[in-house]
Design a protein around this motif. Sequence first.
Motif, PDB file in Angstrom:
ATOM      1  N   GLY A 274       0.787  -1.086  -0.095  1.00 13.37           N
ATOM      2  CA  GLY A 274      -0.062  -0.127  -0.159  1.00 13.37           C
ATOM      3  C   GLY A 274       0.705   1.399   0.155  1.00 13.37           C
ATOM      4  O   GLY A 274       2.174   1.369  -0.546  1.00 13.37           O
ATOM      5  N   THR A 275       0.481   2.314   0.536  1.00 10.03           N
ATOM      6  CA  THR A 275       1.014   3.570   0.848  1.00 10.03           C
ATOM      7  C   THR A 275       2.689   3.325   1.099  1.00 10.03           C
ATOM      8  O   THR A 275       3.418   3.925   0.498  1.00 10.03           O
ATOM      9  CB  THR A 275       0.476   4.634   1.708  1.00 10.03           C
ATOM     10  N   LEU A 276       2.680   2.351   2.197  1.00 12.04           N
ATOM     11  CA  LEU A 276       4.133   2.657   2.817  1.00 12.04           C
ATOM     12  C   LEU A 276       4.745   1.273   2.035  1.00 12.04           C
ATOM     13  O   LEU A 276       5.897   1.546   1.886  1.00 12.04           O
ATOM     14  CB  LEU A 276       4.045   2.289   4.320  1.00 12.04           C
ATOM     15  N   GLY A 277       3.973   0.194   2.194  1.00 12.28           N
ATOM     16  CA  GLY A 277       4.764  -1.012   1.530  1.00 12.28           C
ATOM     17  C   GLY A 277       5.322  -0.841   0.134  1.00 12.28           C
ATOM     18  O   GLY A 277       6.439  -1.173  -0.212  1.00 12.28           O
ATOM     19  N   ALA A 278       4.668  -0.038  -0.683  1.00 11.11           N
ATOM     20  CA  ALA A 278       5.180  -0.009  -2.151  1.00 11.11           C
ATOM     21  C   ALA A 278       6.383   1.070  -2.000  1.00 11.11           C
ATOM     22  O   ALA A 278       7.286   0.678  -2.961  1.00 11.11           O
ATOM     23  CB  ALA A 278       3.947   0.778  -3.038  1.00 11.11           C
ATOM     24  N   GLN A 279       6.464   1.916  -1.112  1.00  7.71           N
ATOM     25  CA  GLN A 279       7.593   2.704  -1.006  1.00  7.71           C
ATOM     26  C   GLN A 279       8.866   1.904  -0.694  1.00  7.71           C
ATOM     27  O   GLN A 279       9.907   2.204  -1.158  1.00  7.71           O
ATOM     28  CB  GLN A 279       7.342   4.187  -0.170  1.00  7.71           C
ATOM     29  N   VAL A 280       8.601   1.181   0.409  1.00  6.35           N
ATOM     30  CA  VAL A 280       9.648   0.451   1.010  1.00  6.35           C
ATOM     31  C   VAL A 280      10.288  -0.791  -0.126  1.00  6.35           C
ATOM     32  O   VAL A 280      11.417  -0.812  -0.272  1.00  6.35           O
ATOM     33  CB  VAL A 280       9.183  -0.333   2.340  1.00  6.35           C
ATOM     34  N   ALA A 281       9.228  -1.232  -0.838  1.00  2.00           N
ATOM     35  CA  ALA A 281       9.485  -2.309  -1.547  1.00  2.00           C
ATOM     36  C   ALA A 281      10.474  -1.557  -2.833  1.00  2.00           C
ATOM     37  O   ALA A 281      11.502  -1.936  -3.400  1.00  2.00           O
ATOM     38  CB  ALA A 281       8.224  -2.877  -2.329  1.00  2.00           C
ATOM     39  N   GLY A 282      10.061  -0.407  -3.297  1.00  2.00           N
ATOM     40  CA  GLY A 282      10.665   0.350  -4.396  1.00  2.00           C
ATOM     41  C   GLY A 282      12.039   1.021  -3.741  1.00  2.00           C
ATOM     42  O   GLY A 282      13.002   0.768  -4.595  1.00  2.00           O
ATOM     43  N   GLY A 283      12.056   1.177  -2.747  1.00  5.41           N
ATOM     44  CA  GLY A 283      13.351   1.633  -2.135  1.00  5.41           C
ATOM     45  C   GLY A 283      14.381   0.297  -1.947  1.00  5.41           C
ATOM     46  O   GLY A 283      15.738   0.575  -2.570  1.00  5.41           O
ATOM     47  N   LEU A 284      13.993  -0.750  -1.657  1.00  6.04           N
ATOM     48  CA  LEU A 284      14.915  -1.834  -1.768  1.00  6.04           C
ATOM     49  C   LEU A 284      15.160  -2.496  -3.096  1.00  6.04           C
ATOM     50  O   LEU A 284      16.397  -2.805  -3.369  1.00  6.04           O
ATOM     51  CB  LEU A 284      14.105  -2.944  -1.057  1.00  6.04           C
ATOM     52  N   ALA A 285      14.097  -2.307  -3.917  1.00  6.76           N
ATOM     53  CA  ALA A 285      14.382  -2.488  -5.201  1.00  6.76           C
ATOM     54  C   ALA A 285      15.605  -1.577  -5.989  1.00  6.76           C
ATOM     55  O   ALA A 285      16.545  -2.084  -6.771  1.00  6.76           O
ATOM     56  CB  ALA A 285      13.149  -2.542  -6.240  1.00  6.76           C
ATOM     57  N   ALA A 286      15.547  -0.342  -5.383  1.00  7.15           N
ATOM     58  CA  ALA A 286      16.605   0.710  -6.174  1.00  7.15           C
ATOM     59  C   ALA A 286      17.956   0.261  -5.642  1.00  7.15           C
ATOM     60  O   ALA A 286      18.876   0.627  -6.105  1.00  7.15           O
ATOM     61  CB  ALA A 286      15.935   1.951  -5.822  1.00  7.15           C
ATOM     62  N   LEU A 287      17.926  -0.310  -4.400  1.00  7.85           N
ATOM     63  CA  LEU A 287      19.283  -0.763  -3.831  1.00  7.85           C
ATOM     64  C   LEU A 287      19.891  -2.070  -4.647  1.00  7.85           C
ATOM     65  O   LEU A 287      21.029  -2.441  -4.379  1.00  7.85           O
ATOM     66  CB  LEU A 287      19.350  -0.932  -2.508  1.00  7.85           C
ATOM     67  N   GLY A 288      18.917  -2.778  -5.434  1.00  6.30           N
ATOM     68  CA  GLY A 288      19.370  -3.886  -5.817  1.00  6.30           C
ATOM     69  C   GLY A 288      19.034  -5.129  -5.418  1.00  6.30           C
ATOM     70  O   GLY A 288      19.198  -6.203  -6.215  1.00  6.30           O
ATOM     71  N   PHE A 289      17.979  -5.095  -4.559  1.00 10.70           N
ATOM     72  CA  PHE A 289      17.521  -6.408  -3.845  1.00 10.70           C
ATOM     73  C   PHE A 289      16.425  -6.892  -4.939  1.00 10.70           C
ATOM     74  O   PHE A 289      15.573  -6.220  -5.474  1.00 10.70           O
ATOM     75  CB  PHE A 289      16.934  -6.379  -2.622  1.00 10.70           C
ATOM     76  N   PRO A 290      16.296  -8.172  -5.086  1.00 13.32           N
ATOM     77  CA  PRO A 290      15.126  -8.692  -5.816  1.00 13.32           C
ATOM     78  C   PRO A 290      13.857  -8.806  -4.797  1.00 13.32           C
ATOM     79  O   PRO A 290      13.970  -9.216  -3.829  1.00 13.32           O
ATOM     80  CB  PRO A 290      15.569 -10.202  -5.884  1.00 13.32           C
ATOM     81  N   VAL A 291      12.939  -7.836  -5.180  1.00 11.21           N
ATOM     82  CA  VAL A 291      12.106  -7.685  -4.258  1.00 11.21           C
ATOM     83  C   VAL A 291      10.464  -8.340  -4.770  1.00 11.21           C
ATOM     84  O   VAL A 291      10.396  -8.217  -5.807  1.00 11.21           O
ATOM     85  CB  VAL A 291      11.612  -6.250  -4.058  1.00 11.21           C
TER      86      VAL A 291
END
Length: 314
Positions: free
Chosen positions: A146-163
Amino acid sequence: MDILIFSPDGKTAPFETGLADALPGARTRSWQPGDDNAADYLVLWKPNAEVLKPRERLKAIFNMGAGVDAVLGVDGEGARRLPAGVALVRLEDAGMGAQMVEYVSHAVLRYFRRLDELAELQAQGVWKFLKPNRIAEFPVAVLGFGTLGAQVAGGLAALGFPVRAWSRSARPGRENVTLYSGADGFDTCVSGARVLVNLLPLTPDTADVLNAKLFAKLAPGAFVINVARGGHLVEADLLAAMASGQIAGATLDVFRTEPLPADHPFWRQPRLTVTPHMSALTLREETIAQIAGKIAALERGEAITGIVDIQRGY
Ligand code: NDP
Ligand code: OXD
């Protein structure tokens, strides 16, 4: 227009002033025991039953947080005491998304870069090279998109993690985030994940979701991050999974009882980080601006976002 404000800590004065300044003509007051007078809007956090009693002219209730579990109650008993036909509105981001991204990214990187293990070696005066993890082999599962989970997932993906992320409704993910939904999707999302992040709302469907069955599906030695609600976590299951080594460690920001009691075993787990429900704080200015903006929109007869679906519980 009358705005009635309630918070159990009584620290409502800045909200009285802030909302009055943002909404010229509005009369704001803090709730006092016995106040069952008319109000157009209620602005509250963790209300008692008295505050929620039906009152004349009430048009909407604004929750000063993202999670509405303290209003609705996990078994829905709170929903039954809400005045009929009055919208319950939650905070949407209001500055919490960026804080969540910082907090969760830090916890994931600390585990991924083995910094706790290195700190233990340093404490023993040991110079030892630890084999680095490979980011491509370090899937992170985020429950809640949702509002927070999507931002966290996006942030971790930007670091290079497979999310991977999990939501109730099926829809496309976003760049470098694979989104799953439903019971089958849940298993695929969490299977073999090295890190599990919980950002679900606490509802009858999600209570106790962080349990032994789930921990067994993660990669051996996985890491758990709970930043949603304490009622999501079966505490004894986490302690058992940590004792067996299935879970290597955890970062917990929320607990069934807050403040965490002094004799709680979580305080004494060396691989467990406890923080006092502050991974994403409610920021006063952003909160006032968002609520005032929505009240103004309602007064103009416009639709607003963030209205809670009482049946779903979030
Ligand atoms: P949202 O309502 O925006 O997002 C909730 C997400 O969870 C959505 O993706 C939703 O799916 C999904 N979801 C809900 N129920 C289910 C279910 N049964 N099965 C699968 N997915 C489900 O909430 P926010 O992101 O704004 O906040 C999430 C939670 O974070 C809050 O409820 C609160 O408890 C917690 N929080 C904690 C803070 C802290 O300081 N520790 C600060 C702020 C919030 P769908 O997208 O399909 O609707
Ligand atoms: C929230 C919280 O739900 O701060 O906003 O926990």
